[in-house]
Design a protein around this motif. Structure first.
Motif, PDB file in Angstrom:
ATOM      1  N   LEU A 103       0.836  -1.210   0.000  1.00 38.52           N
ATOM      2  CA  LEU A 103       0.000   0.000   0.000  1.00 38.52           C
ATOM      3  C   LEU A 103       0.870   1.259   0.000  1.00 38.52           C
ATOM      4  N   LEU A 104       1.919   1.244   0.804  1.00 33.91           N
ATOM      5  CA  LEU A 104       2.821   2.394   0.873  1.00 33.91           C
ATOM      6  C   LEU A 104       3.566   2.589  -0.443  1.00 33.91           C
ATOM      7  N   ALA A 105       3.948   1.487  -1.095  1.00 34.28           N
ATOM      8  CA  ALA A 105       4.628   1.576  -2.389  1.00 34.28           C
ATOM      9  C   ALA A 105       3.712   2.208  -3.432  1.00 34.28           C
ATOM     10  N   GLU A 106       2.454   1.805  -3.445  1.00 34.81           N
ATOM     11  CA  GLU A 106       1.501   2.378  -4.396  1.00 34.81           C
ATOM     12  C   GLU A 106       1.278   3.865  -4.118  1.00 34.81           C
ATOM     13  N   LEU A 107       1.207   4.221  -2.845  1.00 33.53           N
ATOM     14  CA  LEU A 107       1.068   5.628  -2.479  1.00 33.53           C
ATOM     15  C   LEU A 107       2.299   6.412  -2.947  1.00 33.53           C
ATOM     16  N   ALA A 108       3.474   5.829  -2.777  1.00 35.81           N
ATOM     17  CA  ALA A 108       4.711   6.494  -3.200  1.00 35.81           C
ATOM     18  C   ALA A 108       4.751   6.680  -4.718  1.00 35.81           C
ATOM     19  N   ILE A 109       4.313   5.681  -5.456  1.00 36.13           N
ATOM     20  CA  ILE A 109       4.298   5.784  -6.922  1.00 36.13           C
ATOM     21  C   ILE A 109       3.426   6.952  -7.359  1.00 36.13           C
ATOM     22  N   HIS A 110       2.227   7.026  -6.804  1.00 30.17           N
ATOM     23  CA  HIS A 110       1.321   8.103  -7.192  1.00 30.17           C
ATOM     24  C   HIS A 110       1.776   9.455  -6.642  1.00 30.17           C
ATOM     25  N   GLY A 111       2.397   9.437  -5.477  1.00 29.55           N
ATOM     26  CA  GLY A 111       2.923  10.679  -4.911  1.00 29.55           C
ATOM     27  C   GLY A 111       4.062  11.244  -5.746  1.00 29.55           C
ATOM     28  N   VAL A 141      -6.869   8.436  -3.286  1.00 24.85           N
ATOM     29  CA  VAL A 141      -7.404   7.082  -3.049  1.00 24.85           C
ATOM     30  C   VAL A 141      -6.376   6.233  -2.318  1.00 24.85           C
ATOM     31  N   ARG A 142      -5.099   6.268  -2.761  1.00 29.13           N
ATOM     32  CA  ARG A 142      -4.046   5.474  -2.103  1.00 29.13           C
ATOM     33  C   ARG A 142      -3.807   5.970  -0.681  1.00 29.13           C
ATOM     34  N   TYR A 143      -3.841   7.284  -0.496  1.00 27.88           N
ATOM     35  CA  TYR A 143      -3.678   7.856   0.846  1.00 27.88           C
ATOM     36  C   TYR A 143      -4.767   7.315   1.774  1.00 27.88           C
ATOM     37  N   LEU A 144      -5.998   7.307   1.302  1.00 28.50           N
ATOM     38  CA  LEU A 144      -7.113   6.831   2.130  1.00 28.50           C
ATOM     39  C   LEU A 144      -7.007   5.341   2.432  1.00 28.50           C
ATOM     40  N   TYR A 145      -6.527   4.545   1.462  1.00 28.09           N
ATOM     41  CA  TYR A 145      -6.303   3.111   1.722  1.00 28.09           C
ATOM     42  C   TYR A 145      -5.328   2.931   2.877  1.00 28.09           C
ATOM     43  N   VAL A 146      -4.219   3.651   2.808  1.00 24.47           N
ATOM     44  CA  VAL A 146      -3.193   3.531   3.850  1.00 24.47           C
ATOM     45  C   VAL A 146      -3.741   4.005   5.189  1.00 24.47           C
ATOM     46  N   ALA A 147      -4.418   5.141   5.205  1.00 19.33           N
ATOM     47  CA  ALA A 147      -4.964   5.679   6.457  1.00 19.33           C
ATOM     48  C   ALA A 147      -5.953   4.703   7.086  1.00 19.33           C
ATOM     49  N   GLN A 148      -6.820   4.102   6.283  1.00 17.28           N
ATOM     50  CA  GLN A 148      -7.798   3.149   6.807  1.00 17.28           C
ATOM     51  C   GLN A 148      -7.113   1.891   7.334  1.00 17.28           C
ATOM     52  N   TYR A 149      -6.119   1.407   6.616  1.00 19.99           N
ATOM     53  CA  TYR A 149      -5.402   0.209   7.051  1.00 19.99           C
ATOM     54  C   TYR A 149      -4.695   0.454   8.380  1.00 19.99           C
ATOM     55  N   VAL A 150      -4.030   1.596   8.509  1.00 22.05           N
ATOM     56  CA  VAL A 150      -3.330   1.922   9.751  1.00 22.05           C
ATOM     57  C   VAL A 150      -4.329   2.064  10.898  1.00 22.05           C
ATOM     58  N   HIS A 151      -5.466   2.666  10.614  1.00 24.08           N
ATOM     59  CA  HIS A 151      -6.516   2.798  11.630  1.00 24.08           C
ATOM     60  C   HIS A 151      -6.975   1.415  12.107  1.00 24.08           C
TER      61      HIS A 151
END
Length: 92
Positions: free
Chosen positions: A52-60, A76-86
């Motif tokens: 998830l973090l890799a995908e966020l980094a790619i889009h970032g 969308v990737r940011y929200l995936y990561v935030a929800q997973y961490v939550h």
């Protein structure tokens, strides 16, 4: 276990800082920190989170390089990561 808690706290701090800063103001320093967090996730054998973090980094990175880049995939990737961490924090 304390190491994982410390790691999730760092990741939460990063997510909150980006949210307060504004996702549209993400920069290369933020991407460097994200890559470090991704490497730590791999070190803790959290492969799904690392993905998830890799995908966020790619889009970032794509967003920071191109002035006309689409912001929606980044959000969308940011929200995936935030929800997973939550969810990680709730189950701990």
């Amino acid at each position: 276990m304390e190491h994982i808690q410390s790691y999730t706290d760092k990741l939460t701090d990063w997510l909150e800082r980006i949210l307060l800063k504004g996702i549209n103001k993400i920069d290369t320093k933020d991407m460097e920190e994200l890559e470090s967090l991704q490497e730590s996730a791999l070190g803790y054998e959290m492969s799904f989170l690392a993905q998830l973090l890799a995908e966020l980094a790619i889009h970032g990175k794509s967003y920071t390089r191109a002035a006309q880049a689409e912001m929606e995939p980044l959000i969308v990737r940011y929200l995936y990561v935030a929800q997973y961490v939550h969810m990680m924090k709730q189950s701990a």
